[in-house]
Enzyme design. Structure first.
Site, PDB file in Angstrom:
ATOM      1  N   CYS A   1      32.938 -92.306  37.438  1.00  0.00           N
ATOM      2  CA  CYS A   1      34.147 -92.192  36.602  1.00  0.00           C
ATOM      3  C   CYS A   1      33.952 -92.809  35.221  1.00  0.00           C
ATOM      4  O   CYS A   1      34.800 -92.644  34.343  1.00  0.00           O
ATOM      5  CB  CYS A   1      35.328 -92.839  37.305  1.00  0.00           C
ATOM      6  SG  CYS A   1      35.781 -91.946  38.792  1.00  0.00           S
TER       7      CYS A   1
ATOM      8  N   HIS B   1      40.950 -94.788  32.283  1.00  0.00           N
ATOM      9  CA  HIS B   1      40.575 -93.846  33.338  1.00  0.00           C
ATOM     10  C   HIS B   1      41.749 -93.716  34.315  1.00  0.00           C
ATOM     11  O   HIS B   1      42.408 -94.704  34.652  1.00  0.00           O
ATOM     12  CB  HIS B   1      39.331 -94.356  34.062  1.00  0.00           C
ATOM     13  CG  HIS B   1      38.992 -93.570  35.281  1.00  0.00           C
ATOM     14  ND1 HIS B   1      38.868 -92.198  35.269  1.00  0.00           N
ATOM     15  CD2 HIS B   1      38.770 -93.960  36.575  1.00  0.00           C
ATOM     16  CE1 HIS B   1      38.577 -91.784  36.483  1.00  0.00           C
ATOM     17  NE2 HIS B   1      38.518 -92.826  37.295  1.00  0.00           N
TER      18      HIS B   1
ATOM     19  N   ASN C   1      42.783 -87.765  39.645  1.00  0.00           N
ATOM     20  CA  ASN C   1      41.559 -88.356  39.104  1.00  0.00           C
ATOM     21  C   ASN C   1      40.515 -87.252  38.922  1.00  0.00           C
ATOM     22  O   ASN C   1      39.983 -86.736  39.902  1.00  0.00           O
ATOM     23  CB  ASN C   1      41.070 -89.438  40.080  1.00  0.00           C
ATOM     24  CG  ASN C   1      39.813 -90.136  39.605  1.00  0.00           C
ATOM     25  OD1 ASN C   1      39.167 -89.700  38.652  1.00  0.00           O
ATOM     26  ND2 ASN C   1      39.447 -91.215  40.272  1.00  0.00           N
TER      27      ASN C   1
HETATM   28  O1  UT7 Z   1      37.851 -93.406  40.093  1.00  0.00           O
HETATM   29  C1  UT7 Z   1      36.824 -94.131  40.708  1.00  0.00           C
HETATM   30  C2  UT7 Z   1      37.308 -95.449  41.086  1.00  0.00           C
HETATM   31  N1  UT7 Z   1      38.255 -95.336  42.166  1.00  0.00           N
HETATM   32  C3  UT7 Z   1      39.346 -96.091  42.181  1.00  0.00           C
HETATM   33  O2  UT7 Z   1      39.604 -96.823  41.263  1.00  0.00           O
HETATM   34  C4  UT7 Z   1      40.187 -96.056  43.441  1.00  0.00           C
HETATM   35  C5  UT7 Z   1      40.630 -97.440  43.827  1.00  0.00           C
HETATM   36  N2  UT7 Z   1      41.342 -97.474  45.061  1.00  0.00           N
HETATM   37  C6  UT7 Z   1      42.620 -96.991  45.211  1.00  0.00           C
HETATM   38  O3  UT7 Z   1      43.157 -96.432  44.286  1.00  0.00           O
HETATM   39  C7  UT7 Z   1      43.332 -97.242  46.500  1.00  0.00           C
HETATM   40  O4  UT7 Z   1      42.632 -98.194  47.267  1.00  0.00           O
HETATM   41  C8  UT7 Z   1      43.575 -95.978  47.354  1.00  0.00           C
HETATM   42  C9  UT7 Z   1      44.552 -95.070  46.655  1.00  0.00           C
HETATM   43  C10 UT7 Z   1      42.264 -95.235  47.577  1.00  0.00           C
HETATM   44  C11 UT7 Z   1      44.152 -96.355  48.714  1.00  0.00           C
HETATM   45  O5  UT7 Z   1      45.336 -97.117  48.525  1.00  0.00           O
HETATM   46  P1  UT7 Z   1      45.538 -98.504  49.271  1.00  0.00           P
HETATM   47  O6  UT7 Z   1      46.833 -99.017  48.808  1.00  0.00           O
HETATM   48  O7  UT7 Z   1      44.323 -99.349  48.996  1.00  0.00           O
HETATM   49  O8  UT7 Z   1      45.645 -98.075  50.762  1.00  0.00           O
HETATM   50  P2  UT7 Z   1      44.726 -98.506  52.009  1.00  0.00           P
HETATM   51  O9  UT7 Z   1      43.426 -97.809  51.962  1.00  0.00           O
HETATM   52  O10 UT7 Z   1      44.724 -99.990  52.117  1.00  0.00           O
HETATM   53  O11 UT7 Z   1      45.571 -97.934  53.200  1.00  0.00           O
HETATM   54  C12 UT7 Z   1      46.865 -98.471  53.535  1.00  0.00           C
HETATM   55  C13 UT7 Z   1      47.430 -97.693  54.707  1.00  0.00           C
HETATM   56  C14 UT7 Z   1      46.459 -97.522  55.876  1.00  0.00           C
HETATM   57  O12 UT7 Z   1      47.215 -97.538  57.067  1.00  0.00           O
HETATM   58  P3  UT7 Z   1      47.285 -98.875  57.963  1.00  0.00           P
HETATM   59  O13 UT7 Z   1      45.863 -99.194  58.331  1.00  0.00           O
HETATM   60  O14 UT7 Z   1      47.910 -99.913  57.097  1.00  0.00           O
HETATM   61  O15 UT7 Z   1      48.131 -98.444  59.107  1.00  0.00           O
HETATM   62  C15 UT7 Z   1      45.899 -96.139  55.667  1.00  0.00           C
HETATM   63  O16 UT7 Z   1      45.463 -95.538  56.872  1.00  0.00           O
HETATM   64  O17 UT7 Z   1      47.747 -96.357  54.276  1.00  0.00           O
HETATM   65  C16 UT7 Z   1      47.104 -95.410  55.138  1.00  0.00           C
HETATM   66  N3  UT7 Z   1      46.752 -94.249  54.307  1.00  0.00           N
HETATM   67  C17 UT7 Z   1      47.585 -93.231  54.126  1.00  0.00           C
HETATM   68  N4  UT7 Z   1      48.827 -92.986  54.563  1.00  0.00           N
HETATM   69  C18 UT7 Z   1      49.422 -91.842  54.181  1.00  0.00           C
HETATM   70  C19 UT7 Z   1      45.592 -94.020  53.639  1.00  0.00           C
HETATM   71  N5  UT7 Z   1      45.685 -92.848  53.000  1.00  0.00           N
HETATM   72  C20 UT7 Z   1      46.910 -92.327  53.292  1.00  0.00           C
HETATM   73  C21 UT7 Z   1      47.572 -91.171  52.912  1.00  0.00           C
HETATM   74  N6  UT7 Z   1      48.821 -90.960  53.369  1.00  0.00           N
HETATM   75  N7  UT7 Z   1      47.008 -90.241  52.089  1.00  0.00           N
END
Ligand code: UT7
Length: 329
Positions: free
Chosen positions: A116, A256, A286
């Site tokens: 990115c 970004h 993204n």
């Molecule tokens: O561009 C390159 C660089 N990339 C980035 O900068 C991305 C950085 N990371 C992020 O933006 C975030 O970490 C994400 C958007 C990828 C994920 O968000 P998060 O707030 O970190 O969520 P998480 O992975 O901690 O997941 C929280 C919960 C989990 O459920 P439990 O374990 O708490 O029950 C996931 O299974 O949300 C669940 N989850 C979803 N639920 C509904 C993960 N994806 C989804 C989804 N819909 N699409």
């Protein structure tokens, strides 16, 4: 003799027509508009759906429009750099495919793959070619067909990414405008958190790698999130300090577009009011190397000559950086 700088003298972009909404995604996997909007800030993203179309096709439309709208003949272009993690093929470079599709032959063309941070790295690299006199009219492209690299069975990554392309023209200038300063950083320890497992020399494509769904983006979101906030904040801070810039003298931040929460954290830390932080993640998601030039394309009507812009990014590698640009047109 005054210093030669590289000025951005034209910008164009292209987005495919197909709109992939959160509603449609919710029918494909266990997710919801509410979750995606709250946690990432994306409502829809574009998808290049037509069979046989690739990253180069989007980039070529952007380049053709740039040439046409600015009365530039393909023969005048002496360099093409394409920043992408979704090249048409492993080789040749997508830049040379785009150049050919646009009637540009004979000059330098190459790809840059810095996740990115591709456009940030590309802009510094391109500016050195222009400042040194090696190129007089260089096209710098950020283009991605991210939907070709996304696993639509993985709800943690599928909602994030979209397709799009944008291009800037860089030309030499003796005025005090253009690419003024850049900080580029990387740390390979981050590679374990964000990569594609198979398809390279480490793990060439096989039935097993396809069955294991290893040809898609693998991301450990939380680790990437923490690094992204901390590094984009520190690098933006550093570039402001060493150029004597503050929240008043910066006209716009072009961050970004990975997550609205990351964007807000960076803008907040820089004390920038909301209207100075450019955002289009809700519409396009993204698009990796294309987010920053797409922001530039959509918002160029707001920029005036001499405006101070800060571009900042974080991505695979890990790689991150910030660039200070004085708008030239
Ligand atoms: O561009 C390159 C660089 N990339 C980035 O900068 C991305 C950085 N990371 C992020 O933006 C975030 O970490 C994400 C958007 C990828 C994920 O968000 P998060 O707030 O970190 O969520 P998480 O992975 O901690 O997941 C929280 C919960 C989990 O459920 P439990 O374990 O708490 O029950 C996931 O299974 O949300 C669940 N989850 C979803 N639920 C509904 C993960 N994806 C989804 C989804 N819909 N699409």
């Amino acid at each position: 003799m005054s210093k030669i700088r590289a000025a951005i003298t034209a910008v164009e972009g292209y987005l495919p027509d197909y709109v992939l909404t959160n509603e449609e995604l919710s029918q494909m996997m266990d997710t919801s508009d509410e979750w995606i909007m709250t946690r990432i800030g994306i409502r829809e993203r574009r998808m290049l759906k037509e069979e046989g179309k690739a990253t180069s096709d989007m980039a070529a439309i952007a380049v053709q429009n740039l040439l046409k709208n600015n009365n530039i003949a393909p023969e005048e272009i002496d360099g093409v750099i394409c920043c992408t993690v979704t090249p048409d093929m492993h080789f040749p470079a997508t830049a040379s495919i785009v150049a050919d599709k646009c009637g540009i032959h004979g000059g330098m063309s190459m790809d840059m793959n810095v996740g990115c941070s591709g456009f940030i790295y590309g802009l510094k690299t391109a500016s050195l070619y222009v400042e040194s006199g090696f190129c007089k009219k260089l096209l710098l492209i950020g283009a991605e067909k991210m939907t070709s690299a996304v696993d639509y069975q993985d709800r943690a990554t599928a909602p994030i990414f979209g397709d799009g392309a944008a291009v800037v023209l860089l030309e030499p200038t003796e005025e005090e405008v253009g690419v003024m300063d850049a900080i580029l950083c990387s740390d390979g320890v981050g590679r374990k958190h964000l990569h594609m497992k198979a398809g390279g020399s480490l793990k060439p494509a096989s039935h097993e790698t396809v069955d294991a769904r290893e040809h898609f983006v693998y991301q450990e979101g939380q680790a990437v999130f923490k690094w992204a906030v901390s590094k984009m904040v520190s690098v933006s801070d550093e570039i402001m300090k060493r150029n004597g810039l503050n929240a008043d003298s910066i006209k716009y931040l072009l961050p970004h577009q990975a997550n609205i929460r990351i964007i807000n954290a960076v803008g907040h830390h820089m004390n920038l009011p909301e209207e100075k932080v450019l955002v289009n993640i809700e519409k396009y998601g993204n698009t990796t190397s294309a987010t920053i030039p797409l922001l530039m394309w959509e918002n160029q009507h707001k920029f005036k000559k001499g405006d101070n812009l800060i571009l900042t990014s974080f991505g695979a590698g890990f790689s991150w950086g910030a660039i200070y640009v004085k708008w030239a047109i």
